[in-house]
Design a protein around this motif. Structure first.
Motif, PDB file in Angstrom:
ATOM      1  N   ALA A  18       0.739   1.472 -13.879  1.00 52.70           N
ATOM      2  CA  ALA A  18       1.115   0.870 -12.675  1.00 52.70           C
ATOM      3  C   ALA A  18       1.537   1.679 -11.783  1.00 52.70           C
ATOM      4  CB  ALA A  18       3.207   0.680 -13.610  1.00 52.70           C
ATOM      5  N   LYS A  19       0.299   2.597 -11.690  1.00 52.08           N
ATOM      6  CA  LYS A  19       0.142   3.504  -9.533  1.00 52.08           C
ATOM      7  C   LYS A  19      -1.431   3.435  -9.589  1.00 52.08           C
ATOM      8  CE  LYS A  19       2.807   7.346 -11.231  1.00 52.08           C
ATOM      9  NZ  LYS A  19       3.127   8.600 -11.649  1.00 52.08           N
ATOM     10  N   ARG A  20      -1.003   3.340  -7.838  1.00 52.05           N
ATOM     11  CA  ARG A  20      -2.174   2.973  -7.498  1.00 52.05           C
ATOM     12  C   ARG A  20      -2.695   4.199  -6.312  1.00 52.05           C
ATOM     13  NH1 ARG A  20      -2.955  -2.890  -5.715  1.00 52.05           N
ATOM     14  NH2 ARG A  20      -2.616  -3.051  -7.848  1.00 52.05           N
ATOM     15  N   LEU A  21      -3.975   4.791  -6.497  1.00 53.59           N
ATOM     16  CA  LEU A  21      -4.180   6.314  -5.598  1.00 53.59           C
ATOM     17  C   LEU A  21      -5.366   5.294  -4.192  1.00 53.59           C
ATOM     18  CD1 LEU A  21      -4.545   8.932  -4.469  1.00 53.59           C
ATOM     19  CD2 LEU A  21      -6.762   9.253  -5.729  1.00 53.59           C
ATOM     20  N   TYR A  22      -4.875   5.368  -3.339  1.00 59.62           N
ATOM     21  CA  TYR A  22      -5.698   4.869  -2.286  1.00 59.62           C
ATOM     22  C   TYR A  22      -6.068   5.697  -0.762  1.00 59.62           C
ATOM     23  CZ  TYR A  22      -2.724   0.548  -2.303  1.00 59.62           C
ATOM     24  OH  TYR A  22      -1.830  -0.609  -3.560  1.00 59.62           O
ATOM     25  N   ALA A  23      -6.944   5.679  -1.275  1.00 58.90           N
ATOM     26  CA  ALA A  23      -7.543   6.711  -0.639  1.00 58.90           C
ATOM     27  C   ALA A  23      -8.733   5.924   1.003  1.00 58.90           C
ATOM     28  CB  ALA A  23      -8.953   7.597  -1.774  1.00 58.90           C
ATOM     29  N   GLU A  24      -9.198   6.750   1.959  1.00 57.12           N
ATOM     30  CA  GLU A  24      -9.908   6.126   2.925  1.00 57.12           C
ATOM     31  C   GLU A  24     -11.650   7.083   2.510  1.00 57.12           C
ATOM     32  OE1 GLU A  24     -10.889   7.097   7.630  1.00 57.12           O
ATOM     33  OE2 GLU A  24      -8.923   7.908   6.673  1.00 57.12           O
ATOM     34  N   VAL A  25     -12.506   5.924   2.875  1.00 59.32           N
ATOM     35  CA  VAL A  25     -13.858   6.476   2.426  1.00 59.32           C
ATOM     36  C   VAL A  25     -14.684   7.656   3.830  1.00 59.32           C
ATOM     37  CG1 VAL A  25     -16.036   5.605   1.535  1.00 59.32           C
ATOM     38  CG2 VAL A  25     -14.296   4.282   0.510  1.00 59.32           C
ATOM     39  N   ILE A  26     -14.420   8.343   3.167  1.00 57.39           N
ATOM     40  CA  ILE A  26     -15.412   9.209   4.164  1.00 57.39           C
ATOM     41  C   ILE A  26     -17.361   8.811   4.074  1.00 57.39           C
ATOM     42  CG2 ILE A  26     -15.923  11.546   5.057  1.00 57.39           C
ATOM     43  CD1 ILE A  26     -13.027  10.998   4.691  1.00 57.39           C
ATOM     44  N   VAL A  43       0.996   5.472  -5.107  1.00 58.53           N
ATOM     45  CA  VAL A  43       1.840   3.962  -5.024  1.00 58.53           C
ATOM     46  C   VAL A  43       2.192   4.066  -6.550  1.00 58.53           C
ATOM     47  CG1 VAL A  43       2.895   2.517  -4.639  1.00 58.53           C
ATOM     48  CG2 VAL A  43       1.335   3.863  -3.211  1.00 58.53           C
ATOM     49  N   ALA A  44       3.261   4.643  -6.966  1.00 60.21           N
ATOM     50  CA  ALA A  44       3.961   3.614  -8.658  1.00 60.21           C
ATOM     51  C   ALA A  44       4.787   2.662  -8.205  1.00 60.21           C
ATOM     52  CB  ALA A  44       4.982   5.028  -8.665  1.00 60.21           C
ATOM     53  N   PHE A  45       4.095   1.129  -9.445  1.00 61.68           N
ATOM     54  CA  PHE A  45       4.644  -0.032  -8.753  1.00 61.68           C
ATOM     55  C   PHE A  45       5.750  -0.148  -9.991  1.00 61.68           C
ATOM     56  CE2 PHE A  45       1.017  -0.300  -6.314  1.00 61.68           C
ATOM     57  CZ  PHE A  45       1.516  -1.120  -5.356  1.00 61.68           C
ATOM     58  N   ILE A  46       7.017   0.795  -9.753  1.00 61.78           N
ATOM     59  CA  ILE A  46       7.791   1.039 -11.456  1.00 61.78           C
ATOM     60  C   ILE A  46       8.899   0.657 -11.346  1.00 61.78           C
ATOM     61  CG2 ILE A  46       6.623   2.157 -13.150  1.00 61.78           C
ATOM     62  CD1 ILE A  46       8.182   4.789 -12.074  1.00 61.78           C
ATOM     63  N   GLU A  47       9.415  -0.310  -9.275  1.00 61.52           N
ATOM     64  CA  GLU A  47      10.334  -0.293  -9.755  1.00 61.52           C
ATOM     65  C   GLU A  47      10.194  -1.257  -7.336  1.00 61.52           C
ATOM     66  OE1 GLU A  47      13.039   3.363  -7.334  1.00 61.52           O
ATOM     67  OE2 GLU A  47      12.535   3.763  -9.751  1.00 61.52           O
ATOM     68  N   GLU A  48      11.042  -1.493  -7.540  1.00 55.23           N
ATOM     69  CA  GLU A  48      11.120  -2.152  -6.343  1.00 55.23           C
ATOM     70  C   GLU A  48      12.773  -1.723  -4.847  1.00 55.23           C
ATOM     71  OE1 GLU A  48       9.964  -4.002  -3.399  1.00 55.23           O
ATOM     72  OE2 GLU A  48       8.690  -4.855  -5.265  1.00 55.23           O
ATOM     73  N   PRO A  49      11.668  -1.439  -4.212  1.00 50.88           N
ATOM     74  CA  PRO A  49      10.502  -0.594  -3.630  1.00 50.88           C
ATOM     75  C   PRO A  49       9.559   0.537  -4.051  1.00 50.88           C
ATOM     76  CG  PRO A  49      12.419   0.460  -1.976  1.00 50.88           C
ATOM     77  CD  PRO A  49      12.923  -0.008  -3.676  1.00 50.88           C
ATOM     78  N   PRO A  50       8.305  -0.088  -4.177  1.00 49.02           N
ATOM     79  CA  PRO A  50       7.237   1.321  -4.950  1.00 49.02           C
ATOM     80  C   PRO A  50       7.772   2.546  -4.054  1.00 49.02           C
ATOM     81  CG  PRO A  50       5.961  -0.500  -3.688  1.00 49.02           C
ATOM     82  CD  PRO A  50       7.985  -0.858  -2.861  1.00 49.02           C
ATOM     83  N   ILE A  51       7.815   3.216  -5.359  1.00 46.92           N
ATOM     84  CA  ILE A  51       7.998   4.628  -4.884  1.00 46.92           C
ATOM     85  C   ILE A  51       6.516   5.594  -3.761  1.00 46.92           C
ATOM     86  CG2 ILE A  51       8.469   7.412  -5.128  1.00 46.92           C
ATOM     87  CD1 ILE A  51       9.443   5.060  -7.703  1.00 46.92           C
ATOM     88  N   ILE A  52       6.606   5.691  -2.936  1.00 45.55           N
ATOM     89  CA  ILE A  52       5.310   6.589  -2.568  1.00 45.55           C
ATOM     90  C   ILE A  52       5.241   7.485  -2.264  1.00 45.55           C
ATOM     91  CG2 ILE A  52       4.393   5.789   0.123  1.00 45.55           C
ATOM     92  CD1 ILE A  52       5.375   3.221   0.232  1.00 45.55           C
TER      93      ILE A  52
END
Length: 119
Positions: A18-26, A43-52
């Motif tokens: 339930a987690k997603r790592l967002y990254a910028e391409v260098i 970002v952990a999508f385990i509850e609303e709102p997500p934990i960032i």
């Protein structure tokens, strides 16, 4: 989207459970099938709102390009606005560093056991 078409500045993600790592391409190293990215947030999508978790001060990563997915603008605009509203700490706190390391460990374990999908 062809994975070799990632461009510098593009936002990509790695997803595990339930987690997603967002990254910028260098930079994309096509000859070695690697992508150099700068983590932005976990970002952990385990509850609303997500934990960032803000990762703007985390170390850059060099990972297989085949593991990344392009992030949709509609998916990240709201999330990015939440971390960009805050000033970066200029030093990653221990909890954020531990969360990133744990996510990467679990992601790597899950993907090294699966044969790579070459569709």
């Amino acid at each position: 989207m062809d994975i070799n078409q990632f461009q510098p500045g593009q936002i990509v993600s790695l997803e595990h459970d339930a987690k997603r790592l967002y990254a910028e391409v260098i930079q994309v190293v096509v000859s070695r099938q690697l992508c150099w990215v700068r983590p932005l947030m976990l970002v952990a999508f385990i509850e609303e709102p997500p934990i960032i978790t803000d990762l703007r001060d985390a170390s850059d990563l060099l990972w297989s390009i085949n593991l990344f997915q392009p992030a949709l603008d509609t998916e990240v605009i709201t999330l990015l606005s939440q971390i960009f509203a805050k000033e970066p700490k200029h030093e990653l706190d221990c909890d954020a560093k531990q969360q990133l390391n744990q996510f990467l460990h679990f992601f790597w374990q899950a993907h090294k056991e699966k044969p790579e999908n070459k569709d």
